[in-house]
Structure formats: structure tokens, C-alpha cells
Design a protein around this motif. Structure first.
Motif, short mmCIF file in Angstrom:
data_model
loop_
_atom_site.label_atom_id
_atom_site.label_comp_id
_atom_site.label_asym_id
_atom_site.label_seq_id
_atom_site.Cartn_x
_atom_site.Cartn_y
_atom_site.Cartn_z
N ASN A 80 -12.57 3.92 -7.96
CA ASN A 80 -12.40 2.71 -8.77
C ASN A 80 -11.57 3.00 -10.00
N SER A 81 -11.96 4.05 -10.72
CA SER A 81 -11.25 4.39 -11.94
C SER A 81 -9.80 4.71 -11.65
N LEU A 82 -9.60 5.45 -10.58
CA LEU A 82 -8.24 5.85 -10.22
C LEU A 82 -7.39 4.61 -9.94
N TYR A 83 -7.94 3.71 -9.15
CA TYR A 83 -7.21 2.50 -8.77
C TYR A 83 -6.90 1.63 -9.99
N VAL A 84 -7.96 1.33 -10.73
CA VAL A 84 -7.81 0.42 -11.86
C VAL A 84 -6.87 1.02 -12.91
N SER A 85 -7.07 2.29 -13.24
CA SER A 85 -6.25 2.90 -14.28
C SER A 85 -4.78 2.96 -13.85
N THR A 86 -4.55 3.29 -12.58
CA THR A 86 -3.16 3.40 -12.13
C THR A 86 -2.46 2.06 -12.19
N VAL A 87 -3.06 1.06 -11.58
CA VAL A 87 -2.41 -0.25 -11.55
C VAL A 87 -2.19 -0.77 -12.97
N ALA A 88 -3.24 -0.69 -13.78
CA ALA A 88 -3.14 -1.22 -15.13
C ALA A 88 -2.07 -0.47 -15.92
N THR A 89 -2.00 0.84 -15.74
CA THR A 89 -1.03 1.60 -16.52
C THR A 89 0.40 1.27 -16.11
N VAL A 90 0.62 1.12 -14.81
CA VAL A 90 1.97 0.77 -14.35
C VAL A 90 2.40 -0.55 -14.97
N ILE A 91 1.53 -1.54 -14.91
CA ILE A 91 1.87 -2.84 -15.49
C ILE A 91 2.12 -2.69 -16.99
N GLN A 92 1.26 -1.91 -17.61
CA GLN A 92 1.40 -1.75 -19.06
C GLN A 92 2.72 -1.10 -19.44
#
Lengths: 289, 310, 484
Positions: A80-92
Motif C-alpha cells: 500500500n505504502s509503495l503504491y500510494v507513495s509512488t503514484v502521489a510522488t510522480v504526480i507531485q
């Protein structure tokens, strides 16, 4: 990097000795506590619950790691953390680049206001907004969703600042001449600025990934569905477990330490990759133009 | 703080032409502005409203003027908490700054790439850990049977009585400052190192030809050249001075709390754990105001705005 | 399709009825559940007057340990109550999350809270008065000791039911260490002086600098009640005969005990780490792997856990055993022979905006039965344990979950633990009769910090006992914790 410095351009021996001594000292006081974590995480339950700092094994055992995957079921929160952090960071990273680009435009009306508007968000204490942020997420149906985890904390003033500073190191004349050739802003941004700014983008990616990976307060509020718990929530719950005061067991110490190790590993891996960009990407002091 | 206000650039009035010319740029800003409005400013507004209301959980909120603020300010621990926050906050920043700078300058002298990378990584790792981890670690190290006492015992002669560091008010702030700086020094080191790497090598070369020693080069070339970065680091650091909660929450034992209890800690025990929404948000607003003031003062003192346009 | 509509109409009707009347007669037909054999199917198939619909719960520790088990838990609870149960469980920072959820307008039928939050929420009018429902329910009235209800009654009203039975903190002693010092724990004289001699003997038997006979969490003023019993003083804040609140530990009558603690510290019988240790550290020192202390005061269940940990790691029962005592005897003429602290209640309260009060009461009733207690302790049949006849066999999953799914000891007064308790717990439970709950105060943490701080100053000798007690009193009053 200054590899070509002439050999005589070095400190003399006593100076170098002092330099190494100091570095060694800094290294040790950073290293020892963390080494202790690794040793305890690979000790038996009984050894790991003994008090004090441990720098070597009495007994080597992987039962702490087995425990967190079998009992605490850490695999899911980890992913979960991996998925959420990756997607959010890319968008950011993309959005920060946008905003950074906006802030380097010369002769942009309201620029100062826009900058203040962004910088002020960095000073708002979370306690002041937590309740309203919760209400907002409820209204937007973001509770117990991955989208909610991704959207909250999506942009930060700091990464915008970093991108802005990085962009200022790109010669403005490049953009000007492209503009004269009739290139659209999107093209200038996408074909001139982005490719040249890899270190800056990588740096923002790394810093924000760390922030998102460690984020606690918002996920704790948004998520009550155990399928969507994230790593830091599990870790914090383990360490600060006071819920069942007069109740029963707490997580064994080696499992807690194992969780610390597991939750740090992805950051270390990314750090290794980001390190070579980090030094050229952290352009805090870049001058105005 | 100026919101969207006309720029003061002399002699260049905002014209439709300029706005139009930049329409695409504004379009890029749109998602960001929308985000900040929805997730920062609107909640901020609601928070401010809560701070002037008598809020009952699941009940009605009624306007109560500045009552919440008064109740927060009247708390006998408030002024002490403000002082503690300031001392520990500023102290941590200062030590972290010097420590980080020292690591950066020293690392810059290391030739071996591998060693450099290893030391840099290890000093950086504490920054990646949360306070619940770091705080627990240092509590163990400072324990009577911990390593710090072990070290003191090794270098002391005669009878040694372990010091219970975490229960000694006289060490309290120093310990918070030290551990706080320990956690962040590696991070600042990277920021400074990045600035050092960016210095034009030719400056050093000409200095070498003039026969300047390495030590002199460090203080006359390296340090002055990273002043702009130092300023940004200082401005960012100033924003964090009053916002340290987790460290005190984890490491503040009852004997030393009087020395380190800060504003956010007070908000937590007096507001949040007692479900008092009004005082909690009023306290947080005071933290925001304090941060704005500190930031403004710092910017003025280091002449940040002379160096930077914004 | 049609049937569905009719059914949901009935559901809606009953829910409305439930809301209007506050509580129906929901408890009557399940009155037998208390002595019914544990059979999860027994109480399904509710009659039309039974509570029905959805019950939304916000839980802290209650329920499954992961999402899959939580589903099984909800299912088991749904089947047993005939309700549709939804449980939400924040991962951490429960109080903070609870505040946001309530303030954010979430509607729950049951929320888990501790004693302190209970009082704060009652203060703000955020909880529903369920006194009549409790009185109308045979199960709630008969299956739970009246004392438990008295503990959570505020101005004659009750706003919550129980998550579990609160246990107490007992004096835990390492039997092997005592034997090595030539002491039989059963013959320890229950006075300050008696214990002082024990500590002295333990110290003589083990002069190691890493070892201290006694450890306590003094920084948070925990674990001192068995010693203050010697002068008959109650832990926490109490109301005096003149109606004013005060902290007994801060009175001049407390001086002998503080003096005794100071003596223990001066003679290296009390671990100086007691000034900074958290409960977790104290427990670590008591474990078979450390043996850095021989006497602590901790929750009754931990006697069993220390022993179980040692057994699990292959330490022979004869080599490590933690045993229990109730501490010092009270002065002659006291209300009870010994004084121990019982845990602050952990409760399920009904928020003022609850939609399904009947359902909520039904769940509370179920928690107060043998089968409900089994669900809350040993877990879910077929998952945590299997059963054939009256024999329960724990699965490996169940073993990992350590007989705790919210209530290691359920609130039902005649509860029989189907899998038994860990070694030593039975003995600890015999002292429950001496335990009383602390008076619930809104700002417990400030109380603990202040008493702990001045206590440590006195023990260290930085202030005289007399001055320290006066300072403690003054500070408690100035911070609004007590009135004198």
C-alpha cells in the motif's frame, strides 16, 4: 565534481587527520544506534526484549521478520505504502515542475502574490486544519480510498521552491529564443526545461517520496479499513501501543525492530539511486536569475 | 502576507496584454492553486472559525469571541511553553546548521568516492526515520545502563554513578537540541554539499596558483559561496521552529517536561486529548502567528529579500 | 424484489421505532444467552420486535487483527446479534482520530473510549444517556457486577457499556530470585519495612550494578498504590469530606512512603531508571532474558505473559516464575485489607447522534455473555480455535493472537476462559477484590506528570519531603487538577 584539482591542493597531514577523526566521530554516533536496530531485529524474542543497547548477537534469528509477515501481515501495508507513495510522488513532481516553471516567468503579473500564496501553506500547523481536512475528505468521498491517500499532501511549497530554483539555472535566453520561434509554452516547458532538469526532478521525487512514505497523521485519520493501512501506521501502532492498557501482549521487540528495518529499506534503495542527482538537484541557493 | 496583489514593479502596470500573454502560465498554475485552496486555505479558514467558537462535539458551535485564545493564554504553562519552543527550536536549528555544514565541508575533502558515499548515506539515514524510532533509540542510549553512561564510566576514574540523563532538567534542552540536530544534520549536509559542488572550480584553481592554503580556501571561497543556500536553509528552518511535537511527545519524561514542553505539546494535552476543539485550534492559530512573526524577523535579519525577489 | 422492499420497509420501521423510543424491549428474549451453551447460531433469526439494521462501530483494539479476520469477526457478531455489524478501526492515534470523526459529523452507534474521554464527551453532551436501557436489560443488569456500573455512573446516568473487564495492577515478584535470597514469597511481611528487608536481601544476593531489586514507572506515578496502601492513601484524585478534590499522594500523610522510596533509592534498591523508564522498559527488565529486576507492579495479565514468554523460549518452568502479591496491608480499620488500582474503564459508548440505539444495546448485551466474551477473548471459531464438544483447541493463528480480540478478560462476571489463562494469572486474579478504579479526571496526563516530577525530586533528595509535597499540592491546584 572537482576531480582535476592539482594534488598539492590538499590539506596537510594533521589537518586531514582531524578531518577524518571528526568524520569518524559523526559516522559512529549516527551508525551505532542504527546498527543496534539491525542486531535486535535479528535476535530471538527473549534476547531482543532484554534491556539496553546491543551491538552483537547472542543468538541470530529471523523470527522477528517471520512474525511481522505472519502475524502483523506487513506485506499488504508495505505494498500500500509503495503504491500510494509512488503514484502521489510522480504526480507531485509534475505539478511542482508546473508551479516552479510559473514562478520563473519574468514579468508575470501577480508573481509576488503567487509566491506568498504558496509559501504561506508551508507554515500552517496541521492541528489547525486537521478537522476541516477530515470533513473535506468526507465530502469528497475520499475516506478509506487510495485516492484519498494520494490526494492529501499532494503538493508542498518546498518542492515547488526546489523546482523553481532548479529552473533558474536554465538559461532564460533558451526559452526566449524558442518563444521568438513561435514555440508554445507547453513545448518550451516540456522540451527545453524538463529534459535539462533531471537532477532537480529526481531530487524532488526523492524528498517527497520520503515525506509521503513516512506520513502518519492524515492516513491515520482517513483510513479505518485495515486493508489500506500503510507502513508508518503499523509501525507507530506497534511502538506506541497503549491501547489495551490492562490487556495482553504487545508486539515483541525483535518484530518492532524488523518493522523499522523493513520500512527503511525502500527509502535506502531510492536514496542510492537518487544520491548521484541529489547533489546537483538541491539547488536551494540558486541565485535569482 | 500579501495575497494576490498588484506587483510593485515600478513603472510596469499590469496590462491585459501581459495577462493574456501569460494565460498558459496561469493555466499551469490552476491545479496547484485549486489544490491549495481546497486542502490548505479552506481548512485554514474553517480552523480559524473554530478558534473563535465554543465547539461542542456533536453539538452546536456558538461564537465566543476570543474566549478560546484567552483560555489558552491564561494557562500558567503557556509562556513557559513558548520560551521552551523557542529555545529548543532555535538551538536545534543552530546546531543542525553547524553540524551539517561541518559534515559537508569535511566530506568535500574526502577523495575516495566510496567512503564519501558511505559516510554521506549513514549521516543521512536518521533523517529518514520517524521520531517514534529515533526518540526510543536515544532514550536507550541515555539510560543509566546505556551507552553514554558506559562511555562516561570508561573515561572516568574512581567511583562512577550513572547519570539518569532523561530525568535531569539541566540536560533536558541540550538533549532535545542534540538529538534533534542528530536527526537532521545529514539532511542539511546534503543541502550544503550540493551548494559546494556547484561552486565554479576555476575559483579554486586561481586561488591555488596564488598559493592559498586549502584551509584558507575553505573559509574564503567555499563558505562565502554557499551563503545563498545558508539563507534559504535559515528561512526554511525558521518555519519549523515552533512545530516540533513528536520529539517532545516521545522523549519528554515528567521530570524534564517543564524545560521542554512546547506549544504543540500543550495544545495536545489541553486540547486534543480532552476533545476541546476551540482551544486546540486557537492554540494552533497562535503557533501560526508566531511562525509568521519569526519568519518575517528572520528574513529581515539575514536580508533574505534583498537577495531574492520573493 | 418485492420481499426485499417489504423487508427493508420493516427494517426502516424498526429503526425509526428504535430511534423514537431510545430503547425497545430488545433484551427480554436473549436473557437466556448468559447460560446458553456457546453456539453462534443460537441467537440468530431475530423476531420482528428484535433490534435490527446496521450497527456502526468505531473500535480501537476490538475485533480482528487484520482485514480478513475483521470480516470474520463482523460476521460472527452479525450472526450472533441478528444485526448488520460494521466495525471501523483506526491504525493509531485513536483519540485524535475519534475527535475528528465525531466533529466531522460521522454517525456511529458505538464508539470505543477510555475512562478519560468518557468524561470529556459526557461533559460536552456528545453521548447518549442509556441508563434506562441498561436497567431494562436483564443481561446488562445481571451479567455484570453492579460495581462496574457504579464506576461509570456520572450524576446517576450511564452513557456506555463495557468492552472488557478491567483488571488490576499487582506486585509481581521473581520467585527464583527470592528463593536465591532465601525468601519464601508467601511469608513476606506486608509492610514497608517487610518489603525493605526483602529488597535488601535481594541486593545482597545480587550485587551486580545492572540489577536493582525494585523497578517502577515513577515518572508517570504508576505502580505506587501497593506501597501507599501502607498509609491507606488512594491513587489519583479523590473527593474529600468537604467536597473538594485532592491528590492523596501529595498530602503530608504520604510522607512515610516517599521517605521509604528515597531510602530505597539511596541504598540502590530502587532502579534509578525508574525516573525515566516507560512501562515497556520496566517489563523488559523483568523478562527472563534480562532479570535486571525482581519486583515490579504491573497489570495482572503480565504475570502470565512474562511466564509464557520464558516458556516459549525454552526456559524451564522451575528456572523462572513470576508470582503475585497484593502489596502492603492497609492500616487497621481501613475499608479493604489491601489497595490495588483497577484499570480505567474501556467502554463502548453510544454517541448522541447514534441511529440504532437498540442495535447498540444488543451488541453490548452480547459482549456481556459467555459466548460474546469468547469472541472478544479467544476469537472466532474455526479461525482462532476449533471446538469439538466442550474441548477447545487453539489454532496457530489463535496462538499468535494471544487470546485477545479486544477483551483478554471479558466483562461477564461468571466468564469461564475456555483455554485457561497463562501461568500465574489465576493467582493474580484472586487479588482483584482489593482493586478500585481511580476517580476519572479530565486531564490525567498532567496529574501524572506533576506527581511524577515532584516525587522524583523528593526521592533524589533535591527537595525535602515536606517541601516537595507542598510544591506538588500547589502545582496540582494551580493547574486546575485538584482543589486543595
Amino acid at each position: 565534481m572537482r576531480k582535476k584539482n592539482p594534488l598539492e591542493n590538499r590539506m596537510n597531514l594533521p589537518q586531514r587527520a582531524v578531518c577524518w577523526l571528526l568524520l569518524g566521530f559523526f559516522f559512529l554516533i549516527m551508525f551505532i544506534p542504527m546498527w543496534n536496530v539491525i542486531v535486535v531485529s535479528t535476535s530471538t524474542v527473549l534476547d531482543s526484549s532484554a534491556s539496553g543497547i546491543k551491538l552483537w548477537w547472542n543468538s541470530f534469528s529471523t523470527e522477528g521478520y517471520e512474525y511481522v509477515f505472519r502475524v502483523t501481515k506487513l506485506a499488504r501495508p508495505f505494498l500500500n505504502s509503495l503504491y500510494v507513495s509512488t503514484v502521489a510522488t510522480v504526480i507531485q513532481v509534475v505539478l511542482s515542475a508546473f508551479a516552479g516553471y510559473v514562478l520563473i516567468q519574468k514579468e508575470l503579473p501577480f508573481k509576488k502574490g503567487i509566491t506568498s500564496f504558496i509559501m504561506l501553506t508551508m507554515m500552517i500547523p496541521g492541528d489547525l486544519t486537521l478537522i476541516s481536512v477530515y470533513q473535506m475528505n468526507k465530502q469528497l468521498h475520499l475516506l478509506n480510498t487510495y485516492t484519498g491517500l494520494i490526494v492529501n499532501g499532494l503538493i508542498s511549497g518546498f518542492s515547488i521552491l526546489l523546482m523553481r530554483n532548479y529552473f533558474t539555472s536554465v538559461p532564460y535566453s533558451l526559452a526566449e529564443s524558442a518563444r521568438l520561434d513561435g514555440a508554445s509554452e507547453l513545448r518550451i516547458f516540456g522540451q527545453i526545461y524538463l529534459p535539462i532538469s533531471k537532477p532537480g526532478l529526481a531530487t524532488v521525487f526523492f524528498l517527497e517520496f520520503v515525506g509521503k512514505w513516512n506520513s502518519i497523521m492524515l492516513p491515520a485519520t482517513l483510513i479505518t479499513d485495515q486493508d489500506k493501512f500503510t507502513m508508518p501506521l503499523m509501525l507507530r501502532a506497534m511502538i506506541l501501543n497503549d491501547a489495551s492498557q490492562s490487556g495482553a501482549a504487545q508486539t515483541p521487540n525483535n518484530a518492532i525492530m524488523a518493522t523499522i528495518v523493513i520500512s527503511t529499506v525502500p527509502l535506502l534503495i531510492i536514496y542510492v539511486f537518487a544520491q548521484r542527482f541529489l547533489l546537483s538537484g538541491m539547488t536551494l541557493g540558486a541565485s535569482k536569475e | 502576507m500579501s495575497r494576490v496583489k498588484a506587483p510593485k514593479t515600478p513603472g510596469e502596470p499590469v496590462t491585459w496584454k501581459k495577462l493574456k500573454k501569460n494565460r498558459f502560465v496561469y493555466l499551469m498554475l490552476l491545479p496547484i492553486a485549486a489544490y491549495f485552496i481546497v486542502f490548505s486555505y479552506y481548512p485554514l479558514g474553517l480552523g480559524l472559525v473554530n478558534s473563535v467558537q465554543d465547539v461542542k462535539i456533536l453539538g452546536n458551535a456558538t461564537f465566543c469571541g476570543l474566549d478560546n485564545y484567552i483560555s489558552v493564554l491564561k494557562n500558567p504553562q503557556y509562556s513557559q511553553a513558548f520560551l521552551n519552543a523557542l529555545i529548543v527550536g532555535v538551538g536545534t536549528f543552530a546546531l543542525q546548521f553547524v553540524w551539517g555544514l561541518a559534515i559537508a565541508l569535511l566530506l568535500n575533502e574526502v577523495r575516495s568516492k566510496v567512503l564519501k558515499s558511505v559516510v554521506q548515506s549513514v549521516t543521512y539515514i536518521p533523517y529518514l526515520l520517524s521520531w517514534s524510532v529515533v526518540g526510543g533509540l536515544w532514550m536507550m542510549l541515555f539510560a543509566p545502563t546505556g551507552m553514554v553512561n558506559g562511555f562516561l564510566q570508561a573515561i572516568s576514574s574512581g567511583e562512577f554513578t550513572p547519570i539518569v540523563f532523561m530525568s535531569e532538567p539541566k540536560f533536558a534542552r541540550a538533549i532535545m537540541i542534540f538529538t534533534g540536530a542528530w536527526k537532521g544534520a545529514g539532511y542539511y549536509a546534503v543541502l550544503f554539499l550540493a551548494a559546494i559542488v556547484g561552486i565554479d572550480p576555476s575559483i579554486y584553481e586561481s586561488a591555488s596558483i596564488d598559493g592559498a592554503s586549502r584551509l584558507r580556501q575553505i573559509f574564503q571561497i567555499t563558505v562565502p559561496n554557499i551563503v545563498p543556500t545558508m539563507k534559504v536553509v535559515t528561512v526554511l528552518g525558521a518555519m519549523g521552529v515552533l512545530r516540533n511535537f513528536d520529539q517532545i511527545f516521545i522523549m519528554g519524561t515528567s521530570s524534564i517536561l517543564d524545560k521542554v514542553r512546547n506549544l504543540l505539546y500543550l495544545i495536545y494535552t489541553q486540547g486534543i486529548t480532552q476533545f476541546k476543539v476551540g482551544p486546540a485550534t486557537a492554540g494552533a492559530t497562535l503557533v501560526l502567528i508566531g511562525t509568521l512573526i519569526i519568519s518575517a524577523v528572520v528574513r529581515k535579519v539575514i536580508r533574505y529579500d534583498d537577495t531574492y525577489e520573493d | 424484489m418485492k420481499l426485499n422492499r417489504v423487508l427493508s420497509g420493516v427494517l426502516a420501521g424498526t429503526m425509526l421505532f428504535g430511534v423514537l423510543t431510545g430503547c425497545g424491549g430488545g433484551s427480554s428474549s436473549s436473557g437466556a444467552a448468559s447460560n446458553a451453551p456457546a453456539n453462534s447460531g443460537a441467537s440468530s433469526a431475530p423476531a420482528s420486535s428484535e433490534p435490527s439494521g446496521t450497527v456502526r462501530m468505531l473500535a480501537n483494539v476490538t475485533g480482528g487483527k487484520d482485514e480478513d479476520e475483521m470480516k470474520l469477526f463482523e460476521q460472527a457478531l452479525s450472526e450472533a446479534t441478528g444485526l448488520d455489524i460494521e466495525i471501523e478501526k483506526p491504525a493509531s492515534d485513536y483519540d485524535n482520530v475519534l475527535m475528528q470523526k465525531l466533529q466531522g459529523g460521522e454517525e456511529y452507534d458505538l464508539i470505543y473510549i477510555g475512562a478519560s474521554q468518557y468524561m470529556n464527551l459526557v461533559d460536552q453532551g456528545a453521548l447518549m444517556d442509556i441508563t434506562d436501557c441498561v436497567k431494562a436489560s436483564d443481561i446488562l443488569s445481571n451479567n455484570i457486577d453492579q460495581q462496574e456500573w457504579d464506576d461509570i455512573t456520572i450524576d446517576g446516568k450511564v452513557y456506555a457499556g463495557f468492552n472488557k473487564k478491567e483488571l488490576h495492577r499487582v506486585v509481581q515478584l521473581n520467585k527464583n530470585d527470592l528463593e536465591a535470597a532465601g525468601i519464601d514469597y508467601k511469608s513476606i511481611e506486608p509492610t514497608l519495612d517487610g518489603y525493605y528487608k526483602v529488597f535488601k536481601a535481594l541486593r545482597d544476593a545480587n550485587p551486580s550494578t545492572d540489577y536493582y531489586p525494585l523497578n517502577a514507572v515513577i515518572s508517570e506515578a504508576y505502580d505506587l498504590q501497593p506501597w501507599f496502601a501502607s498509609v491507606g492513601l488512594q491513587n489519583g484524585v479523590v473527593v474529600d469530606t468537604d467536597g473538594k478534590t485532592y491528590a492523596p499522594y501529595s498530602t503530608d500523610e504520604a510522607a512515610p512512603v516517599w521517605t521509604w522510596l528515597k531510602k530505597l533509592y539511596d541504598e540502590k534498591l530502587l532502579d534509578p531508571a525508574s525516573f525515566v523508564d516507560k512501562t515497556k522498559d520496566m517489563r523488559a527488565k523483568m523478562e527472563a532474558s534480562s532479570k535486571q529486576t525482581s519486583v515490579v507492579v504491573d497489570w495482572a495479565m503480565w504475570t502470565g505473559l512474562h511466564n509464557a514468554h520464558a516458556t516459549a523460549d525454552g526456559v524451564a518452568d522451575a528456572d523462572y516464575e513470576i508470582v503475585n502479591l497484593p502489596g502492603c496491608k492497609t492500616p487497621a480499620g481501613s475499608e479493604r485489607d489491601y489497595m490495588l488500582v483497577k484499570g480505567g474503564a474501556s467502554l463502548f459508548a453510544v454517541p448522541a447522534n447514534a441511529k440504532n440505539v437498540d442495535g447498540a444495546i444488543k451488541v453490548l448485551e452480547y459482549f456481556a455473555t459467555q459466548e460474546g466474551g469468547e469472541l472478544l477473548s479467544i476469537g472466532i471459531e474455526g479461525h482462532d480455535y476449533t471446538k469439538s464438544g466442550s474441548t477447545y483447541t487453539q489454532t496457530s493463528v489463535g496462538a499468535d493472537h494471544a487470546n485477545d480480540h479486544g477483551a483478554p478478560v471479558p466483562v461477564y462476571k461468571d466468564f469461564v476462559a475456555p483455554l485457561g489463562y497463562n501461568r500465574g494469572v489465576e493467582e493474580a486474579l484472586t487479588y482483584l477484590q482489593y482493586a478500585r478504579i481511580d476517580k476519572i479526571i479530565p486531564d490525567e496526563s498532567t496529574y501524572k506528570t506533576t506527581v511524577g516530577k515532584w516525587g522524583i525530586e523528593m526521592i533524589k533528595g533535591n527537595v525535602s519531603i515536606e517541601d516537595g509535597l507542598a510544591s506538588m499540592r500547589n502545582e496540582l491546584v494551580s493547574l486546575g487538577i485538584t482543589e486543595k
